[in-house]
Design a protein around this motif. Structure first.
Motif, PDB file in Angstrom:
ATOM      1  N   ARG A   1       6.623   2.168  -4.369  1.00  0.00           N
ATOM      2  CA  ARG A   1       5.929   2.927  -3.337  1.00  0.00           C
ATOM      3  C   ARG A   1       5.412   1.988  -2.239  1.00  0.00           C
ATOM      4  O   ARG A   1       5.507   2.285  -1.056  1.00  0.00           O
ATOM      5  CB  ARG A   1       4.759   3.705  -3.982  1.00  0.00           C
ATOM      6  N   ALA A   2       4.927   0.809  -2.651  1.00  0.00           N
ATOM      7  CA  ALA A   2       4.417  -0.147  -1.675  1.00  0.00           C
ATOM      8  C   ALA A   2       5.544  -0.612  -0.752  1.00  0.00           C
ATOM      9  O   ALA A   2       5.363  -0.719   0.469  1.00  0.00           O
ATOM     10  CB  ALA A   2       3.783  -1.337  -2.395  1.00  0.00           C
TER      11      ALA A   2
ATOM     12  N   ARG B   1       5.345 -11.621  -0.454  1.00  0.00           N
ATOM     13  CA  ARG B   1       4.275 -11.789  -1.445  1.00  0.00           C
ATOM     14  C   ARG B   1       4.279 -10.633  -2.456  1.00  0.00           C
ATOM     15  O   ARG B   1       3.952 -10.810  -3.623  1.00  0.00           O
ATOM     16  CB  ARG B   1       2.911 -11.854  -0.740  1.00  0.00           C
ATOM     17  N   LEU B   2       4.636  -9.443  -1.961  1.00  0.00           N
ATOM     18  CA  LEU B   2       4.737  -8.283  -2.864  1.00  0.00           C
ATOM     19  C   LEU B   2       5.803  -8.539  -3.919  1.00  0.00           C
ATOM     20  O   LEU B   2       5.620  -8.232  -5.099  1.00  0.00           O
ATOM     21  CB  LEU B   2       5.080  -7.042  -2.027  1.00  0.00           C
TER      22      LEU B   2
ATOM     23  N   ARG C   1       4.649 -10.656  -6.608  1.00  0.00           N
ATOM     24  CA  ARG C   1       3.694 -10.046  -7.545  1.00  0.00           C
ATOM     25  C   ARG C   1       4.275  -8.864  -8.309  1.00  0.00           C
ATOM     26  O   ARG C   1       3.562  -8.187  -9.044  1.00  0.00           O
ATOM     27  CB  ARG C   1       2.462  -9.543  -6.761  1.00  0.00           C
TER      28      ARG C   1
ATOM     29  N   GLU D   1      -4.332  -5.608   0.094  1.00  0.00           N
ATOM     30  CA  GLU D   1      -4.777  -6.819  -0.585  1.00  0.00           C
ATOM     31  C   GLU D   1      -3.880  -7.992  -0.211  1.00  0.00           C
ATOM     32  O   GLU D   1      -4.351  -9.096   0.091  1.00  0.00           O
ATOM     33  CB  GLU D   1      -4.735  -6.561  -2.091  1.00  0.00           C
ATOM     34  N   VAL D   2      -2.574  -7.716  -0.202  1.00  0.00           N
ATOM     35  CA  VAL D   2      -1.626  -8.784   0.151  1.00  0.00           C
ATOM     36  C   VAL D   2      -1.862  -9.230   1.591  1.00  0.00           C
ATOM     37  O   VAL D   2      -1.941 -10.427   1.894  1.00  0.00           O
ATOM     38  CB  VAL D   2      -0.172  -8.296  -0.047  1.00  0.00           C
ATOM     39  N   ALA D   3      -2.009  -8.247   2.483  1.00  0.00           N
ATOM     40  CA  ALA D   3      -2.206  -8.581   3.899  1.00  0.00           C
ATOM     41  C   ALA D   3      -3.510  -9.338   4.091  1.00  0.00           C
ATOM     42  O   ALA D   3      -3.586 -10.293   4.875  1.00  0.00           O
ATOM     43  CB  ALA D   3      -2.199  -7.300   4.730  1.00  0.00           C
TER      44      ALA D   3
ATOM     45  N   VAL E   1       4.248   1.779  -8.433  1.00  0.00           N
ATOM     46  CA  VAL E   1       3.360   1.288  -7.370  1.00  0.00           C
ATOM     47  C   VAL E   1       4.125   0.315  -6.488  1.00  0.00           C
ATOM     48  O   VAL E   1       4.045   0.361  -5.251  1.00  0.00           O
ATOM     49  CB  VAL E   1       2.105   0.617  -7.976  1.00  0.00           C
TER      50      VAL E   1
ATOM     51  N   VAL F   1       4.543 -10.569   9.963  1.00  0.00           N
ATOM     52  CA  VAL F   1       3.668 -10.448   8.812  1.00  0.00           C
ATOM     53  C   VAL F   1       4.192  -9.441   7.790  1.00  0.00           C
ATOM     54  O   VAL F   1       3.975  -9.581   6.593  1.00  0.00           O
ATOM     55  CB  VAL F   1       2.250 -10.071   9.281  1.00  0.00           C
TER      56      VAL F   1
ATOM     57  N   THR G   1      -2.590  -2.253  -2.642  1.00  0.00           N
ATOM     58  CA  THR G   1      -1.901  -3.525  -2.929  1.00  0.00           C
ATOM     59  C   THR G   1      -1.438  -4.191  -1.640  1.00  0.00           C
ATOM     60  O   THR G   1      -1.607  -5.395  -1.438  1.00  0.00           O
ATOM     61  CB  THR G   1      -0.691  -3.254  -3.846  1.00  0.00           C
ATOM     62  N   LEU G   2      -0.869  -3.356  -0.762  1.00  0.00           N
ATOM     63  CA  LEU G   2      -0.407  -3.907   0.524  1.00  0.00           C
ATOM     64  C   LEU G   2      -1.586  -4.477   1.310  1.00  0.00           C
ATOM     65  O   LEU G   2      -1.485  -5.559   1.904  1.00  0.00           O
ATOM     66  CB  LEU G   2       0.284  -2.817   1.337  1.00  0.00           C
TER      67      LEU G   2
ATOM     68  N   GLU H   1      -2.704   3.249  -4.626  1.00  0.00           N
ATOM     69  CA  GLU H   1      -2.672   1.911  -5.212  1.00  0.00           C
ATOM     70  C   GLU H   1      -1.669   1.030  -4.481  1.00  0.00           C
ATOM     71  O   GLU H   1      -1.915  -0.159  -4.251  1.00  0.00           O
ATOM     72  CB  GLU H   1      -2.320   2.020  -6.702  1.00  0.00           C
ATOM     73  N   ALA H   2      -0.538   1.650  -4.108  1.00  0.00           N
ATOM     74  CA  ALA H   2       0.465   0.897  -3.362  1.00  0.00           C
ATOM     75  C   ALA H   2      -0.116   0.410  -2.037  1.00  0.00           C
ATOM     76  O   ALA H   2       0.042  -0.756  -1.653  1.00  0.00           O
ATOM     77  CB  ALA H   2       1.692   1.774  -3.119  1.00  0.00           C
ATOM     78  N   LEU H   3      -0.829   1.299  -1.367  1.00  0.00           N
ATOM     79  CA  LEU H   3      -1.421   0.918  -0.079  1.00  0.00           C
ATOM     80  C   LEU H   3      -2.508  -0.140  -0.295  1.00  0.00           C
ATOM     81  O   LEU H   3      -2.617  -1.095   0.488  1.00  0.00           O
ATOM     82  CB  LEU H   3      -2.024   2.154   0.604  1.00  0.00           C
TER      83      LEU H   3
ATOM     84  N   VAL I   1       4.304 -10.050   3.916  1.00  0.00           N
ATOM     85  CA  VAL I   1       3.689  -9.163   2.932  1.00  0.00           C
ATOM     86  C   VAL I   1       4.709  -8.782   1.875  1.00  0.00           C
ATOM     87  O   VAL I   1       4.429  -8.825   0.670  1.00  0.00           O
ATOM     88  CB  VAL I   1       3.113  -7.903   3.627  1.00  0.00           C
TER      89      VAL I   1
ATOM     90  N   GLU J   1       6.340   2.173   1.617  1.00  0.00           N
ATOM     91  CA  GLU J   1       5.322   2.274   2.664  1.00  0.00           C
ATOM     92  C   GLU J   1       5.486   1.176   3.699  1.00  0.00           C
ATOM     93  O   GLU J   1       5.398   1.405   4.901  1.00  0.00           O
ATOM     94  CB  GLU J   1       3.909   2.164   2.039  1.00  0.00           C
TER      95      GLU J   1
END
Lengths: 365, 881
Positions: free
Chosen positions: A353-354, A338-339, A342, B737-739, A350, A331, B734-735, B730-732, A335, A357
């Motif tokens: 950073r995402a 999909r990230l 987007r 939301e995606v998940a 952001v 998964v 977003t993650l 926001e990054a988290l 993710v 993470e």
């Protein structure tokens, strides 16, 4: 006769563009004054001239005043302090307050008017051209030409501004100074301030520069001028003495491959706790590169005094197979996929950073 | 799967053995009236598969009510996936048994249970009865009576097993992984944004930022104030410089000086002008005086001439009048002599009458005087009588108590004495030998009659002693009498009278005296009235004397007159007409004489006045030089006129120098200049004061650019930190939301097979309908004719039917995937209307082709159009058993 010529101490400067560790740089402005005082004491100079911008602000904090006075106390004086464009001698301003408060010893002389100061002990007449406003709009040193001094006295001019048409880069023209002022004013030496690098205008005219570097521009700063004049009328002998503690470095890299990143890491290895480093990285990195960048930032931030790290223009592009890597299987990979889809809608920071993470989770997982 | 047989022993009402055999594929209709054990059979079947065998709870639940220690036993045989199974469970506390035979293999105890759990997809129960949460897929397939709507809870329990069965093929593992990822991301994000303690790092950073913003705002406020102070100082300094550069004070001072000088000059000129005006006025006065004197002198000379002429005229007139007067006087003397004699006679007669009347008045006064004297005497007598009576009245002494009161007491004594006498014993003592008998110790000489009122001792010494004791009543009366007599004596003594009669006489005497006294007083008052006779008498005496003097005077006058007209009476006896004519003549002459005398007197006075005036005028004219004086005055007047013209010329020249200015306007101007000067100085003073104050404030100005830079730095750091934390948050987010999107997709995939089947059934039941499921596989909406209807808002019957269709859908999916499925429906479609019931039966018939369905009902007629594979009349079966 020998004296130290310094300027642009900018005591109290906060370096707010450098983040939380800028407090060390603020402290350094006071520490360098201590070193200048020690140097003066060791060299037994006749006096020290500070050619303007002693203070960063026209209304400094009282604690800063006390610290400066304490730092200066290592040399008994005389100190000759000239108001500059940062700390002009406005009516009822800083200098009047300093005179009232008696924070400094009587050997600290404030050159707030153009009245010459006679140092009889060393037969020197100091001709000041103090700024009484941030911008004078004219050459305040013109008066030097007319001022008469006792026969046999050295004539030392002190001013703060930009020598017209001489400086290597366009400096402020609000406080112009004629390039031949030393000659026209029959000066043995003209001590200038405002330019933060050490600079020789002519054989009798010098910018001492700031004694502690305060910007990334490579302008030969971080020193004082040690001036020796054998007798009135003789050519001065100027020696540049280093006083700065921190070195400022600025680099910009455009990344395109893993090799580039290794090179960056290698180059950064030389910096240590006395370095103020500004790094701007552009280009693109893959997921592994992004991880390396993060690790590099963390490591470098711990190593140097101040790190200004800018990777806002770095684009993350996963390499082939990265999404199928072990940490991004299942998964997490989905993710990330999909990230990536987007990313156009997301703020670059952001998004980055995402990704970081997610990669971090993958490593942990 | 096909359930073949069911055998119940010692289960509830089936104390013995109940066997349902030959259950077949397709629909098996088991019917019977209420309380024939349909529910017990279903419960027993469910217990055989699900309940723990060595536990008290299921044993108690299944055992006949009257045999709590019985060992209920249930045995079912079924075929699944080509294998025949025989499951036998005997329930008894800790001693129950479970045996599962699969073909030739036998599993017992927990191994058998584990096989069942794996086979039927439910959770093994604990020691208690199996709970709803453990029912798993059987909970979906086995519908107890009235429990059709429990499909939602049943699906919750079965969800895990359902997803496990269908998940692999549609990636349900992704959902689990995404769930876990979301969980981790949320946990990490919680470290940034979720309140823990004081709110987590982001909240703390925002608070710090807020504090920094406040600090910056405060510093900026200080900076603004500081700038205001310095701007104001600069402004004031500029104003002061301007004012000083304008030289207002010097200009005003010079102007004031000029005005002052001009004021002095003007004052001097005005004083000179005043003097000239005075001089001119003096000249005017002197000219006027000269003119007047000239005019007066000229006039007097003229008047002198006129007076002298008039005096001559007056002299002539006076002589004429004096002559005429003399003539009239002679005539009047003659006439008056005649009239005088006539007048004396008339006067004597009048005096006679007056004398007589005066005597009468005198007599009346004397008479009235005598009367008053008589009254005075009478009143004196009465007063003497009054005094005498008053003395007598005072001499008569009366007591406070009246004679009547004492007479009453005296009568009482008499009465008491009579009563005493009546009750006393009369003792007759006859003395035979005198001196031998002693009464109360006293020798008795004569015989006596004694009244026995008190104790007595009669004694004849040597012979007898006789004590006489009176009657008690007599003694009491004696006491009372003594007291009354003593009282009477005391009271009489107080009045001073000997007895009551005397007292009564005194009272009568006093009354008589008082009456006489009142009578005399009334008489006196009546006699005198309000007048005092002495005063009245004095007045009458004075009047008598006056009247007597008058009588005397009249008598003397009469005697004189009588003596004077002692001539012939013929002369005086004229006729009234003659007398009137005489009197007319006398009046004419008298009037004429009076007029002439007045005229003569007037003429004389006029002459005297004229003479005096002429003399005065002559003196006056002489004093002023007469005709020469007139000439001198005219010369003097010419001189004065010339002098006045000169003064007028000087005055005109001075007025020309003075111009239109006056002292008042100069003073006003001076005052105005002084005020402007004061205002100017005041303004400068105020500016200087304010400058001093501002300098003081600036010296004490707390603003520091460095401090502002410091707080701005802190604020920027806080902003950076907040931005970094917000970016991370926001990054988290977003993650997450995606998940969650991935999870939603997976869930959509998972619900798709069930939804497809449900739509197929719904189309059958409702025609052209569709169904939407939620993530928990529960029907959420029913779509009919383009209208979305939340299932929760459908009618009970329709919801019941939707629940049945859902169970059928799950059963279809599970049966397809090899899960043992058979449905037990206990009157699960009774709320359907005729059409729906028919369609439902068709649907059940279709479903029964895929798995076995046991329909338990108490109303078999509803299913008469069905063609069940097997029909069991439970009542008959029980009877056979």
């Amino acid at each position: 006769m020998k004296f130290l010529h310094t300027s642009d101490w900018q005591a109290g400067e906060t370096f707010q563009f450098l983040g939380e560790r800028s407090v060390y740089l603020k402290d350094a402005r006071f520490q360098v004054v201590e070193r200048i005082a020690q140097l003066a004491a060791e060299e037994r100079v006749d006096f020290i001239i500070v050619a303007g911008d002693v203070f960063e602000f026209s209304r400094p904090d009282r604690v800063s005043l006390q610290r400066l006075a304490r730092a200066m106390s290592l040399y008994e004086g005389p100190w000759l302090l000239l108001p500059g464009n940062h700390d002009p001698a406005t009516p009822n301003g800083l200098w009047d307050q300093l005179s009232d408060d008696a924070v400094f010893t009587s050997e600290v002389l404030f050159m707030t008017t153009d009245v010459p100061i006679l140092l009889d002990r060393c037969t020197a007449a100091i001709l000041p051209a103090p700024l009484q406003a941030r911008y004078a709009g004219r050459d305040l040193t013109e008066g030097f030409d007319e001022i008469e001094t006792p026969p046999g006295y050295y004539r030392i001019g002190v001013a703060h501004g930009a020598v017209t048409g001489i400086l290597p880069e366009a400096a402020e023209a609000n406080n112009p100074i004629a390039a031949d002022r030393a000659e026209r004013g029959r000066l043995d030496y003209l001590a200038l301030g405002d330019w933060h690098g050490f600079y020789r205008v002519n054989e009798r005219t010098y910018y001492s520069g700031t004694p502690e570097t305060d910007r990334f521009r490579a302008n030969d700063s971080g020193s004082v001028a040690f001036v020796t004049i054998a007798q009135p009328g003789a050519l001065p002998v100027i020696e540049q003495l280093p006083t700065g503690h921190f070195a400022w470095h600025e680099h910009t890299w455009v990344l395109g491959s893993q090799l580039d990143l290794d090179g960056v890491a290698h180059e950064l290895e030389v910096y240590g706790p006395a370095d103020v480093v500004k790094i701007t990285i552009q280009g693109y990195v893959d997921l592994e590169g992004l991880g390396m960048l993060n690790a590099l930032e963390e490591e470098l931030r711990a190593r140097v005094l101040v790190l200004d790290w800018d990777i806002h223009e770095v684009e993350v592009i996963p390499a082939d197979g990265e999404l199928a890597s072990l940490s991004l299987q299942g998964v997490n990979g989905l993710v990330l996929e999909r990230l990536m889809e987007r990313r156009g809608d997301l703020d670059a920071g952001v998004f980055r950073r995402a990704v970081v993470e997610l990669l971090s989770l993958g490593r942990e997982g | 799967m096909q359930l073949r047989t069911v055998r119940l022993e010692r289960v509830r009402r089936f104390n013995g053995l109940l066997e349902l055999d030959d259950l077949r594929e397709g629909i098996n209709l088991i019917y019977g009236p209420n309380e024939t054990g349909k529910s017990t059979i279903q419960m027993a079947i469910a217990a055989a598969f699900l309940e723990k065998y060595s536990s008290q709870a299921p044993q108690q639940e299944l055992a006949p009510r009257d045999q709590p220690d019985a060992r209920p036993r249930v045995q079912v045989t079924f075929v699944h996936d080509g294998e025949t199974y025989e499951l036998t469970k005997e329930f008894f506390r800790r001693g129950g048994t479970c045996v599962l035979r699969q073909g030739s293999t036998t599993f017992t105890g927990e191994e058998a249970v584990a096989r069942l759990v794996g086979l039927f997809r439910f959770e093994a129960p604990s020691s208690r009865l199996i709970s709803e949460a453990q029912l798993g897929l059987p909970g979906v397939f086995w519908v107890p009576q009235g429990g059709a709507l429990g499909v939602e809870a049943a699906l919750d329990h079965a969800r895990v097993h359902f997803i496990r069965e269908i998940g692999d093929e549609i990636g349900s593992a992704r959902e689990t992984a995404a769930d876990a990822l979301v969980e981790r991301l949320r946990r990490i994000r919680t470290e940034v944004v979720t309140p823990t303690g004081r709110g987590g790092p982001l909240a703390q950073a925002r608070r710090d930022l807020d504090r920094c913003e406040v600090a910056v705002a405060q510093q900026e406020e200080l900076q603004r104030n500081s700038k205001l102070l310095r701007d104001r100082l600069a402004q004031i300094q500029a104003e002061l410089t301007d004012l000083e550069a304008q030289g207002v004070e010097a200009a005003l001072g010079a102007e004031i000086e000029v005005i002052g000088q001009r004021h002095v000059e003007l004052r001097a000129m005005l004083a000179a002008r005043e003097r000239m005006l005075g001089e001119r006025a003096s000249l005017d006065e002197r000219i006027a005086d000269a003119n007047q004197r000239l005019s007066s002198l000229t006039e007097e000379i003229e008047r002198l001439r006129q007076f002298e002429a008039e005096a001559v005229t007056i002299e002539g007139t006076l002589a004429e009048r004096e002559a005429e007067l003399e003539r009239h006087r002679s005539a009047l003397v003659s006439l008056q002599a005649q009239d005088d004699r006539l007048g004396l006679r008339q006067a004597f007669m009048r005096l006679e009458r007056e004398h007589q009347a005066s005597i009468e008045q005198l007599a009346a006064v004397v008479e009235r005087e005598n009367d008053v004297r008589a009254r005075q005497r009478t009143s004196l007598e009465i007063r003497e009588q009054i005094e005498h009576l008053s003395e007598q009245l005072q001499a008569v002494v009366v007591a406070e108590e009246s004679a009547d009161q004492l007479a009453e007491l005296e009568a009482r004594c008499v009465d008491l004495r009579a009563r005493l006498q009546a009750v006393s014993t009369k003792v007759a003592v006859e003395i035979v030998e005198a001196g031998r008998l002693y009464l109360d110790g006293k020798a008795q000489l004569d015989s006596a009659s004694l009244l026995l009122e008190e104790e007595m001792l009669l004694e004849v010494p040597g012979i007898a002693r006789i004590s006489l004791v009176p009657q008690q009543r007599a003694a009491a009366l004696r006491l009372e009498l003594d007291a009354a007599e003593a009282d009477l004596a005391d009271r009489l003594r107080a009045t001073g009278a000997k007895d009551v009669g005397e007292l009564r006489r005194r009272e009568q005497e006093r009354h008589d005296l008082a009456s006489s006294l009142d009578g005399r007083r009334r008489e006196l008052a009546q006699l005198l009235g309000d007048a005092d006779p002495a005063v009245e008498l004095a007045d009458l005496e004075r009047r008598r004397e006056v009247q007597a003097q008058r009588c005397e005077a009249i008598a003397q006058e009469r005697a004189v007159l009588a003596e004077s007209f002692g001539h012939s009476s013929d002369e005086v006896n004229l006729s009234p007409e003659a007398i009137d004519q005489l009197h007319g003549m006398i009046g004419f002459h008298t009037t004429t004489i009076n007029r002439l005398e007045d005229e003569v007197r007037a003429s004389r006075e006029e002459r005297l006045v004229k003479t005096e005036a002429i003399r005065w005028l002559m003196d006056s004219v002489d004093q002023r030089g007469g005709a020469d004086g007139v000439e001198r005055l005219r010369d003097r007047l010419d001189q004065l006129t010339q002098e006045r013209e000169r003064v007028d010329q000087d005055l005109a020249a001075l007025d020309g120098r003075i111009g239109t200015e006056d002292l008042a306007s100069l003073e006003e101007r001076s005052v105005e200049l002084h005020q402007r000067m004061e205002h100017h100085k005041d303004r400068i003073r105020r500016y200087r004061e304010e400058r001093g104050e501002l300098i003081g404030q600036i010296r004490g100005d707390p603003f520091s650019e460095e401090e502002l830079a410091g707080v701005v730095l802190a604020r920027d750091r806080a902003r950076t930190l907040v931005a970094a934390l917000e970016e991370r948050s926001e990054a988290l987010a977003t993650l997450i939301e995606v998940a969650e999107g991935i999870i939603a997709d997976v869930q959509a995939d998972l619900t798709a097979p069930l939804r497809d089947r449900l739509i197929s059934y719904a189309n059958h039941l409702f025609l052209a309908a569709s169904v939407e499921l939620d993530a928990a596989f529960k029907p959420r909406n029913l779509l009919r004719d383009g209208v979305v209807e939340p299932v929760s808002q459908l009618s009970f019957g329709t919801r019941e039917q939707m629940a049945l269709l859902t169970r059928l859908g799950v059963a279809d999916l599970m049966a397809e995937r090899g899960v043992p499925v058979f449905l037990m429906l206990d009157d699960a479609i009774l709320n359907a209307d005729g059409v729906r019931l028919t369609r439902l039966k068709t649907i059940l018939t279709m479903a029964a082709r895929r798995y076995q369905i046991l329909i338990f009902t108490c109303r078999p007629e509803l299913f008469s159009d069905l063609e069940p594979s097997r029909t069991i009349d439970l009542a008959a079966t029980i009877q056979r058993s």
